[in-house]
Scaffold this motif. Structure first.
Motif, mmCIF file in Angstrom:
data_model
loop_
_atom_site.group_PDB
_atom_site.id
_atom_site.type_symbol
_atom_site.label_atom_id
_atom_site.label_comp_id
_atom_site.label_asym_id
_atom_site.label_seq_id
_atom_site.Cartn_x
_atom_site.Cartn_y
_atom_site.Cartn_z
ATOM 1 N N THR A 117 0.891 -1.185 0.052
ATOM 2 C CA THR A 117 0.025 -0.049 0.002
ATOM 3 C C THR A 117 0.908 1.250 -0.064
ATOM 4 O OG1 THR A 117 -1.856 0.858 1.179
ATOM 5 C CG2 THR A 117 -0.175 0.010 2.479
ATOM 6 N N ALA A 118 0.464 2.362 -0.151
ATOM 7 C CA ALA A 118 1.226 3.533 -0.148
ATOM 8 C C ALA A 118 1.784 3.865 1.261
ATOM 9 C CB ALA A 118 0.309 4.884 -0.597
ATOM 10 N N GLY A 119 2.931 4.420 1.347
ATOM 11 C CA GLY A 119 3.556 4.660 2.591
ATOM 12 C C GLY A 119 2.852 5.765 3.296
ATOM 13 N N ILE A 142 -4.461 13.318 1.797
ATOM 14 C CA ILE A 142 -4.915 13.223 3.524
ATOM 15 C C ILE A 142 -6.127 12.859 3.430
ATOM 16 C CG2 ILE A 142 -5.585 15.280 4.896
ATOM 17 C CD1 ILE A 142 -3.057 16.786 2.998
ATOM 18 N N LYS A 143 -6.262 11.762 4.209
ATOM 19 C CA LYS A 143 -7.734 11.117 4.538
ATOM 20 C C LYS A 143 -8.120 11.218 5.863
ATOM 21 C CE LYS A 143 -6.585 7.633 0.842
ATOM 22 N NZ LYS A 143 -6.522 6.482 0.466
ATOM 23 N N ALA A 144 -9.254 11.584 6.008
ATOM 24 C CA ALA A 144 -10.074 11.591 7.405
ATOM 25 C C ALA A 144 -10.227 10.169 7.855
ATOM 26 C CB ALA A 144 -11.405 12.086 7.174
ATOM 27 N N ILE A 154 -8.403 13.990 0.212
ATOM 28 C CA ILE A 154 -8.006 15.215 -0.435
ATOM 29 C C ILE A 154 -6.520 14.866 -1.013
ATOM 30 C CG2 ILE A 154 -7.670 17.706 -0.400
ATOM 31 C CD1 ILE A 154 -9.692 17.904 1.793
ATOM 32 N N ILE A 155 -6.547 15.025 -2.515
ATOM 33 C CA ILE A 155 -5.105 14.949 -3.089
ATOM 34 C C ILE A 155 -4.811 16.455 -3.185
ATOM 35 C CG2 ILE A 155 -3.888 14.194 -5.088
ATOM 36 C CD1 ILE A 155 -6.003 11.909 -5.363
ATOM 37 N N ALA A 156 -3.719 16.654 -2.204
ATOM 38 C CA ALA A 156 -3.124 18.216 -2.268
ATOM 39 C C ALA A 156 -2.337 18.261 -3.255
ATOM 40 C CB ALA A 156 -2.635 18.377 -0.980
ATOM 41 N N VAL A 282 -5.269 1.037 -2.452
ATOM 42 C CA VAL A 282 -5.485 2.127 -2.229
ATOM 43 C C VAL A 282 -6.770 2.209 -0.950
ATOM 44 C CG1 VAL A 282 -6.895 4.300 -3.018
ATOM 45 C CG2 VAL A 282 -5.599 2.903 -4.469
ATOM 46 N N GLU A 283 -7.592 1.398 -1.154
ATOM 47 C CA GLU A 283 -8.740 1.276 0.276
ATOM 48 C C GLU A 283 -9.224 -0.064 0.289
ATOM 49 O OE1 GLU A 283 -12.279 3.151 -0.155
ATOM 50 O OE2 GLU A 283 -12.613 2.796 -2.378
ATOM 51 N N TYR A 284 -9.732 -0.362 1.399
ATOM 52 C CA TYR A 284 -10.682 -1.781 1.474
ATOM 53 C C TYR A 284 -11.896 -1.095 1.798
ATOM 54 C CZ TYR A 284 -6.626 -4.566 3.044
ATOM 55 O OH TYR A 284 -5.437 -5.261 2.995
HETATM 56 P P1 AMP Z 1 -10.542 6.370 -1.537
HETATM 57 O O1 AMP Z 1 -11.757 6.786 -1.027
HETATM 58 O O2 AMP Z 1 -9.423 5.987 -0.317
HETATM 59 O O3 AMP Z 1 -10.606 5.116 -2.237
HETATM 60 O O4 AMP Z 1 -9.831 7.563 -2.087
HETATM 61 C C1 AMP Z 1 -10.520 8.015 -3.332
HETATM 62 C C2 AMP Z 1 -9.882 8.184 -4.471
HETATM 63 O O5 AMP Z 1 -8.388 8.911 -4.276
HETATM 64 C C3 AMP Z 1 -9.259 6.731 -5.085
HETATM 65 O O6 AMP Z 1 -10.177 6.161 -5.761
HETATM 66 C C4 AMP Z 1 -7.772 7.254 -5.693
HETATM 67 O O7 AMP Z 1 -8.259 7.728 -7.235
HETATM 68 C C5 AMP Z 1 -7.359 8.505 -4.906
HETATM 69 N N1 AMP Z 1 -6.492 8.109 -4.100
HETATM 70 C C6 AMP Z 1 -6.629 7.834 -2.775
HETATM 71 N N2 AMP Z 1 -5.500 7.360 -1.898
HETATM 72 C C7 AMP Z 1 -4.451 7.738 -3.081
HETATM 73 C C8 AMP Z 1 -3.076 7.737 -2.925
HETATM 74 N N3 AMP Z 1 -2.281 7.206 -2.070
HETATM 75 N N4 AMP Z 1 -2.527 7.825 -3.964
HETATM 76 C C9 AMP Z 1 -3.033 8.404 -5.438
HETATM 77 N N5 AMP Z 1 -4.302 8.427 -5.545
HETATM 78 C C10 AMP Z 1 -5.166 8.210 -4.286
#
Ligand code: AMP
Ligand code: GLY
Length: 423
Positions: A117-119, A142-144, A154-156, A282-284
């Motif tokens: 997964t991403a660091g 940045i994720k809540a 949020i992708i900053a 990216v997510e479960y």
């Molecule tokens: P999530 O709700 O975690 O699925 O995130 C929503 C969307 O944000 C994902 O479908 C990706 O397109 C993008 N995203 C989330 N995390 C990342 C990451 N670490 N790097 C790039 N894009 C991301």
């Protein structure tokens, strides 16, 4: 059998249409369903978060089996409560639903068990989070921590945006308690793939892969939405990638949850990114995806209720789960303005021939007619031998469906089609 389905969107409509095909099903209740689902199930006005209401209803109506589809009731323990009263369920218990309910839990699980997964770093303190983003490279994600209706990411692109995102979550609490903890992670690139998988905690059976289109506008522009359309299978999910995912991600996740004493039973959703360094999570999600379900389930050949009950009874390995060797495309028709402001209450008209291909989400019955009642109003799915055939057929259907302020993306499946042509 009397079956209860908790939820009321396109995903639940797709589940209901499928379980209706099982000859032992005599009655389906949808809690709360919607005006469009009402033609396939009895809709009862009990909200998905009203756990006591759901349990009381199930007991009073001699429900034999319950399917809990949305994230909220799963995280709140709907399955625990129903099972506690002796009602068998499809869906994880709360202690396993945390895999979606807390991003910090999910990230720490992946780190502990070496799942790619991403660091990342997790913060519960504003100053530490701000200091970190100021020193980290951009873009940064940045994720809540908690559930935020898919909007808590949020992708900053700049440090200023990163600082603003951290402040909005941790100081202004725009996502409420979900912002008590914030996950800050490395930005990854590569095509995204959704894989839903049945698991009973012993066996994991991935379903056909799919591709969501999350942004509101064509060309993946505009705001993030719940999903504007899907295709299945996803051309980026090759047999080679599937094998790597099974070995490095799917089976290790099931084992990790068992090792933590949080056995996951139900549908486990893997949001994957195929990076240069291989597939990463990216997510479960602890449930079927929406609108992935609207392309995946129409391709399922095996009886859905049989598979679900095998999951509940931990005998999934006894069942052969098969999918059609075809392509599916679902185009979401939304209300103009979604996911921000939109008007509702417009009459929905569609030809009878499309009845089995439409999954209703934001639809309500008013004075005997069907009207729009939400951002995502409906999805229309077509299956064909080729991806192009499925896309063309779905868009031909869209032209036959009418309601006021209808909006849809014109490029669902385009990226997938290009990927197929390049290969
Ligand atoms: P999530 O709700 O975690 O699925 O995130 C929503 C969307 O944000 C994902 O479908 C990706 O397109 C993008 N995203 C989330 N995390 C990342 C990451 N670490 N790097 C790039 N894009 C991301
Ligand atoms: N389509 C993404 C989700 O269900 O979360």
């Amino acid at each position: 059998m009397k079956v209860l389905v908790v939820g009321g969107g396109g995903r639940e409509h797709a589940i209901i249409k499928k379980i209706k095909q099982n000859p032992s099903v005599e009655k389906i209740y949808a809690l709360s369903g919607n005006g469009g689902i009402a033609s396939d199930a009895e809709c009862v006005n009990i909200g998905a978060k009203d756990i006591d209401g759901i349990v009381d209803f199930a007991l009073n109506n001699a429900v034999d089996y319950a399917i809990v589809a949305p994230d909220d009731p799963l995280v709140l323990g709907a399955v625990d409560a129903l099972e506690g009263k002796g009602i068998p369920c499809f869906g994880p218990r709360a202690n396993a639903a945390i895999i979606e309910g807390s991003k910090a839990f999910a990230k720490n699980l992946m780190k502990k068990y070496g799942i790619p997964t991403a660091g990342y770093e997790v913060f519960d303190n504003l100053d530490d989070a701000l200091a970190y983003v100021k020193g980290a490279p951009v873009p940064i994600v940045i994720k809540a921590d908690g559930l935020a209706l898919g909007k808590g990411v949020i992708i900053a692109q700049t440090k200023e945006e990163a600082v603003a995102a951290v402040k909005s979550m941790m100081m202004d609490k725009v996502f409420g308690k979900s912002g008590d903890y914030v996950v800050i992670e490395e930005f990854m690139t590569g095509p995204e793939v959704s894989v839903l998988a049945f698991t009973d905690g012993k066996t994991i059976v991935p379903m056909v892969s799919s591709m969501d289109h999350k942004r509101a506008l064509d060309g993946d522009k505009g705001l993030n939405t719940g999903g504007m359309g899907t295709v299945a299978p996803n051309p980026y999910y090759t047999e080679g990638i599937a094998k790597i995912c099974m070995e490095r991600i799917f089976e290790p996740t099931v084992r990790a949850m068992n090792a933590e004493g949080r056995t996951f039973k139900g549908c486990l959703y893997f949001g994957l990114m195929i990076t240069q360094g291989g597939p990463k999570v990216v997510e479960y999600n602890c449930r079927f995806g929406d609108p992935e379900t609207q392309v995946v389930l129409p391709l399922l050949k095996t009886d859905l209720l049989d598979v679900m009950r095998a999951v509940t009874e931990e005998r999934l390995s006894d069942i052969k789960v098969e999918f059609e060797d075809k392509h599916a495309c679902c185009v979401i028709m939304a209300s103009e303005g979604y996911p921000s402001h939109y008007d509702k209450g417009f009459a929905i008209k569609y030809p009878e021939e499309l009845k089995d291909k439409i999954f209703f989400a934001g639809a309500a019955e008013k004075d005997g007619a069907l009207v729009t009642n939400g951002g995502r109003v409906l999805g229309v799915t077509e299956i064909a031998d080729t991806l192009k055939g499925a896309i063309d057929a779905a868009y031909a259907d869209v032209k036959k469906i009418e309601f006021g302020n209808a909006y849809y993306r014109r490029d669902i499946g385009k990226k997938a089609l290009l990927a197929t042509e390049v290969k």
